[in-house]
Design a protein around this motif. Structure first.
Motif, mmCIF file in Angstrom:
data_model
loop_
_atom_site.group_PDB
_atom_site.id
_atom_site.type_symbol
_atom_site.label_atom_id
_atom_site.label_comp_id
_atom_site.label_asym_id
_atom_site.label_seq_id
_atom_site.Cartn_x
_atom_site.Cartn_y
_atom_site.Cartn_z
ATOM 1 N N ASP A 529 0.755 -1.140 -0.025
ATOM 2 C CA ASP A 529 -0.099 0.189 -0.197
ATOM 3 C C ASP A 529 0.899 1.314 -0.158
ATOM 4 N N PHE A 530 0.914 1.917 -1.091
ATOM 5 C CA PHE A 530 1.725 2.962 -1.467
ATOM 6 C C PHE A 530 1.534 4.360 -0.561
ATOM 7 N N GLY A 531 0.432 4.464 0.111
ATOM 8 C CA GLY A 531 -0.107 5.417 0.970
ATOM 9 C C GLY A 531 -0.629 6.640 0.178
ATOM 10 N N GLY A 536 0.209 -2.348 -4.798
ATOM 11 C CA GLY A 536 1.159 -2.994 -5.481
ATOM 12 C C GLY A 536 1.521 -4.635 -4.898
ATOM 13 N N GLU A 537 2.146 -5.280 -5.624
ATOM 14 C CA GLU A 537 2.519 -6.797 -5.560
ATOM 15 C C GLU A 537 4.031 -6.774 -5.554
ATOM 16 N N LEU A 539 7.982 -8.203 -4.373
ATOM 17 C CA LEU A 539 9.230 -7.644 -3.573
ATOM 18 C C LEU A 539 9.770 -6.477 -3.961
ATOM 19 N N ASN A 540 9.807 -6.119 -5.256
ATOM 20 C CA ASN A 540 10.485 -5.052 -5.540
ATOM 21 C C ASN A 540 9.598 -4.148 -6.558
ATOM 22 N N PRO A 541 8.646 -3.511 -6.310
ATOM 23 C CA PRO A 541 7.888 -2.757 -7.009
ATOM 24 C C PRO A 541 8.391 -1.262 -7.150
ATOM 25 N N THR A 542 8.289 -0.670 -8.191
ATOM 26 C CA THR A 542 8.558 0.952 -8.445
ATOM 27 C C THR A 542 7.300 1.675 -8.505
ATOM 28 N N HIS A 543 7.253 2.723 -7.707
ATOM 29 C CA HIS A 543 6.055 3.357 -7.908
ATOM 30 C C HIS A 543 6.540 5.092 -7.838
ATOM 31 N N THR A 544 5.410 5.912 -8.678
ATOM 32 C CA THR A 544 5.772 7.261 -8.855
ATOM 33 C C THR A 544 4.747 8.050 -8.003
ATOM 34 N N TYR A 545 5.163 8.941 -7.337
ATOM 35 C CA TYR A 545 4.445 9.874 -6.476
ATOM 36 C C TYR A 545 4.184 10.975 -7.292
ATOM 37 N N THR A 556 3.265 -5.768 3.225
ATOM 38 C CA THR A 556 3.006 -6.732 3.812
ATOM 39 C C THR A 556 2.934 -8.184 3.691
ATOM 40 N N ALA A 557 3.614 -9.103 4.283
ATOM 41 C CA ALA A 557 3.734 -10.629 4.284
ATOM 42 C C ALA A 557 2.960 -11.357 4.920
ATOM 43 N N THR A 558 2.210 -12.403 4.280
ATOM 44 C CA THR A 558 1.227 -13.244 4.867
ATOM 45 C C THR A 558 1.473 -14.507 4.677
ATOM 46 N N ASP A 559 1.574 -15.376 5.783
ATOM 47 C CA ASP A 559 1.760 -16.935 5.496
ATOM 48 C C ASP A 559 0.642 -17.647 5.450
#
Length: 944
Positions: A529-531, A536-537, A539-545, A556-559
């Motif tokens: 959740d980029f706020g 996103g999904e 481990l290594n996303p890129t996001h532009t604000y 968040t990591a869920t088992d």
């Protein structure tokens, strides 16, 4: 991260002395199977924890914690952190925002308590060490306990403040604030306060200097030993909703007792930095920091030790008269430097001229668990096997709640156990005790953080731990808030997150990195959740604000079992953090403690082309193992720091200088201000070999009575090395080493950059006749680099054991930096001590040069100018034109610091004014005084 660590008990053992110089065999206790615990990060890094000081757990399992700069943070149970509020605080040396406490009726009244240093009336600069009563009063302040309301939205209502209690403070003088807050089952508030006393002019023994014209802040009898003063105490009061308070029955002094304060529950404490109250029994547990003398001295008293105290009833715990198991100090006269008799711990008397309380004090109570370097084997070393400094953090007692349905509460068998923390040695221990407090067993406890700052059990029965990190005065990447859970129902994923940018102008592209581990599950799913309303999904996303704002990006990591771990990072769009660079001193520069430090700082900020240098803060701190004491602070991009000479720590301790600079911008793009920081380390000229940064192979530490600091680095073979980082050897001309060898001997080489890097000197080490026989050897250095680097001391030789290294020292010339001779002024006349007398306050004057002792001045390299065994001194640390310049016993204060300038003047950095020959005739007996610098003839001096 810690995942499913098994509880293990390991008792470290000190290395034995050489026995034919065979390699040491260390014996570790085998790990015992036990409950599985999990250390979950809730907040991490300076943006989320600041310079962490104290914590309190709220009923909903959110955590409040304080940062010394005045910031109060709130972290919810899922790990989302925000600033609840910020107080305007005075933050010289150790002061600022300290403790936080939660009212027992918080669910109904939302009341919390903060202990802080209000900024109003803040003096500029450091308090003088000598002077008049009026001089000292300029630096009087308070630390304040106030009651606030925390709003339902998690923000602090600053307008709700109700002042409860003010504790006196001598501002501008380090150290010891205390500041922890807790409550008993009856709702009584307990507050710990430090002795507010300078420890650096007492050689590591008790600071009881009440000499004439001496700053009271050098005498702990005025505070911790004073029945009429709130410092160096545990206070116990009952606070009402309007901030007023009453005194509960059972404190140390009944209300109305002459020359006492009824708020005092326990007195005679040095720095009861962290404490807790066991609500079931009412017992108060305290970690009290002690002084740092390396060994006992029959003329001064016991060596340095620290204490865990278990306070079952009101009492006096001895400081500054007694310590430990009632080891008594010697009544020492600092003016005459003569020792009297030992204090009587059964009936201590406070005869200080600064005492406003009773002369006859309650008997001193012995400590529950005192310890020093090796007196308690389970406490002896840090988690990595290094000695570290003793720094006890008084933690909580665990109480098992049968009615709680929490799946993470600690096991029932831990009920009544005390959890002790160690800041410098970086451990947590679980101490089993009997009903009478008898220590039955000291157990290791899994902890993978760094310097424990505070601990508390939450309503869920989990242990919450505040980690200071490994930086100084500002927090660093290791600063954190953790929750340690009993993983009875399986392990939760441990999540971590980082970003390549956390601030900048819009549009701001950020590359995120998420990491997660789970000790009992491999198939994890990840979400972001980029706020800003986007998800996103991976481990290594890129996001532009795209728009200005302050966002919290959550990973968040869920088992498969439904356990959820999360971590977050703050991203500020619209404002860019300023870049702070310390130009001088260079990182790794060699340093003599007490020397003035010229500094230059460069600040750049794309949002502020014109930097306001008055907002740049530069600090000098004395580093000791893993912690630091701030000793001096100034504002400006350029100037001189004038730290006092360290007189507490053993010169063989692991001490070093730290210069830090910071700048807070004005905010930009509608976003809050950001702070940039930088820090450099100044290693000492002389250093013990055992304080290396890294080592090779099989080198070991050996305990030796004849070694400086008690240890050597040994079992050396050809090619072994130890390294130290950082160092800048500019100007270093010689390397001296203290060695012993009952083996083959060999060569000690100095390299930089790597063990095979450039060679700058080689020292031949011949057999000394035994491993306990020491010799000094030295070499001249060549081609030392004019840059910051890592140094390597490399052991070279034939087969078998070579030699042991005790310590080493760099010098800049054959005198070690000291110079002695005449100081010449106008008309070729010399600076002279009137009448050749060595009495304090003797006038310094001009006189015809005559080669007498009264005209032989030594510049030892510590910023002082000395003659006849005493120092050139500005009377009462004055700053006015015409202030007398005199001879006075050396005391490490700003009144005795002098800095030669390129224009021929000699300046006192405290006043910014110059050494000046009075008037314009300049004959014999012309007085020398302080005057505004103008660089004319009567301010021109030629130094030896």
């Amino acid at each position: 991260m810690l995942v499913g660590l098994l509880l293990a008990v390991a008792t470290p053992t000190a290395a034995a002395a050489h026995a034919g110089h065979e390699a040491h065999d260390s014996k570790a206790a085998s790990a015992a199977a036990g409950p599985t615990f999990e250390q979950i990060p809730m907040a991490k890094g300076p943006d989320q924890v600041g310079e962490p000081m104290s914590l309190a757990v709220l009923p909903d399992l959110s955590v409040l914690h304080t940062s010394r700069d005045g910031t109060l943070f709130l972290t919810d149970h899922a790990g989302s952190t925000h600033v609840a509020g910020k107080l305007d605080v005075y933050s010289h040396d150790e002061e600022g925002l300290q403790g936080v406490g939660v009212d027992p009726d918080f669910k109904d009244n939302r009341a919390i308590y903060l202990y802080y240093a209000p900024k109003l009336g803040t003096p500029a600069g450091d308090a003088p060490g000598t002077g008049s009563d009026d001089d000292f009063k300029k630096f009087d302040g308070v630390n304040r306990l106030s009651r606030f309301v925390l709003n339902d939205d998690g923000t602090l209502d600053l307008d709700s403040e109700k002042k409860v209690l003010d504790v006196p403070a001598s501002r501008g003088v380090c150290c010891h604030v205390g500041g922890d807050i807790d409550f008993d089952k009856d709702g009584n508030l307990y507050l710990s306060t430090g002795d507010d006393t300078n420890p650096f002019a007492s050689d590591g023994y008790t600071p009881i200097d009440d000499s004439p014209n001496r700053n009271p802040a050098f005498d702990a009898r005025r505070s911790a030993g004073n029945t009429n003063d709130l410092r160096g105490k545990i206070l116990r009061i009952k606070v009402a909703a309007d901030g007023s308070y009453t005194i509960p029955d059972g404190n140390l002094f009944p209300k109305g007792t002459d020359k006492t304060r009824p708020e005092i529950y326990a007195m005679g404490l040095r720095n009861p930095f962290r404490m807790s109250v066991d609500k079931q029994t009412g017992v108060v547990y305290v970690g009290d920091f002690g002084p740092d003398a390396a060994a006992a001295d029959p003329n001064r008293g016991p060596g340095g030790q620290v204490e865990f105290n278990r306070i079952t009833k009101p009492g006096n715990f001895g400081w500054p008269f007694c310590t430990g198991k009632n080891d008594a100090y010697v009544d020492y006269d600092f003016a005459t430097q003569k020792s009297g008799s030992r204090f009587d711990c059964d009936a201590p008397k406070n005869n200080s001229r600064f005492n406003t309380g009773l002369t006859d004090l309650p008997p001193a109570q012995p400590a529950w668990i005192p310890y020093d370097g090796g007196s308690v084997p389970e406490f002896n070393v840090d988690a990595k096997g290094n000695p570290g400094s003793e720094s006890p953090i008084g933690g909580p007692v665990y109480r098992y709640d049968e009615t709680s349905t929490s799946s993470v509460k600690f096991p029932k068998e831990y009920d009544g156990n005390f959890f002790a923390g160690e800041y410098g040695r970086q451990w947590i221990k679980r101490i089993e005790q009997g009903d009478d407090g008898t220590v039955q067993k000291i157990n290791a406890f899994p902890w993978t953080g760094t310097q424990v700052m505070d601990m508390a059990f939450g309503p869920d029965g989990a242990l919450y731990v505040l980690d200071y990190g490994t930086g100084s005065f500002g927090g660093d990447a290791n600063s954190a808030l953790y929750r340690i859970e009993y993983a009875k129902d399986g392990l939760t994923p441990i999540a971590a997150v980082s970003a390549d940018h956390t601030d900048g102008a819009a549009p701001l592209q950020v590359s995120f990195t998420g990491k997660a581990t789970d000790g009992d599950s491999k198939d994890l799913t990840y979400a972001w959740d980029f706020g800003d309303g986007t998800k996103g999904e991976g481990l290594n996303p890129t996001h532009t604000y795209q728009k200005n704002g302050t966002y919290q990006a959550t990973f968040t990591a869920t088992d498969p079992e439904g356990h959820v771990g999360s971590a977050n990072v703050r991203v500020v769009v619209g404002n860019t953090k300023p870049t702070v660079e310390i130009i001088a001193p260079a990182n790794g520069s060699l340093y003599h403690f007490g020397d003035p430090i010229p500094f230059k700082v460069k600040v750049t900020d794309p949002d502020e082309p014109d930097i306001d240098c008055s907002k740049v803060t530069v600090r000098f701190s004395l580093g000791h193992d893993n912690h630091a004491h701030e000793l001096s602070k100034v504002q400006g991009c350029e100037g001189t720091l004038t730290p006092p000479k360290d007189g507490e720590h053993d010169p063989d301790a692991n001490i070093f200088g730290l210069v830090g600079a910071e700048y807070t911008d004005n905010g930009a793009g509608g976003q809050a201000p950001l702070t940039g920081r930088s820090q450099v380390t100044l290693p000492p000229y002389h250093r013990q070999a055992e304080y290396f940064t890294t080592q090779s192979g099989n080198l070991k530490l050996y305990d030796k009575a004849g070694a400086h600091g008690g240890k050597t680095v040994g079992d050396s073979h050809d090619g072994d090395w130890i390294s130290f980082d950082p160092y800048r050897l500019t100007g270093a001309t010689k390397l001296k080493a203290r060695v012993s060898s009952g083996g083959a001997g060999g060569t000690l080489e100095l390299h930089t950059g790597s063990p095979t890097g450039p060679l700058h000197g080689s020292i031949e080490v011949k057999p000394t006749g035994g491993w306990e026989n020491f010799a000094d050897v030295e070499t001249t250095l060549k081609d030392v680099p004019d840059q910051t680097t890592k140094i390597y001391l490399v052991f070279k030789g034939g087969s078998g054991a070579l030699f042991d290294l005790d310590d080493f020292e760099f010098t800049t010339d054959g005198s070690g930096g000291a110079h002695t001779g005449e100081v010449k002024g106008v008309n070729g006349k010399c600076m002279d001590v009137a009448g050749g007398k060595d009495d304090d306050e003797t006038q310094v004057q001009l006189y015809g040069c005559n080669s007498t002792a009264a005209q032989q001045w030594t510049l030892p390299g510590d910023g002082t100018i000395r003659a006849l065994g005493k120092c050139l001194d500005v009377r009462w640390a004055g700053t006015d034109d015409g202030t007398k310049v005199q001879l006075y016993r050396c005391n490490g204060t700003v009144a005795q610091q002098w800095v030669p300038q390129d224009d021929g003047t000699v300046r006192n950095p405290n006043s910014g004014k110059c050494l000046d020959a009075e008037g314009d005739t300049w004959g014999d007996e012309t007085p020398i005084h302080l005057w505004t610098c103008h660089g004319k003839a009567n301010q021109q001096w030629t130094l030896p």
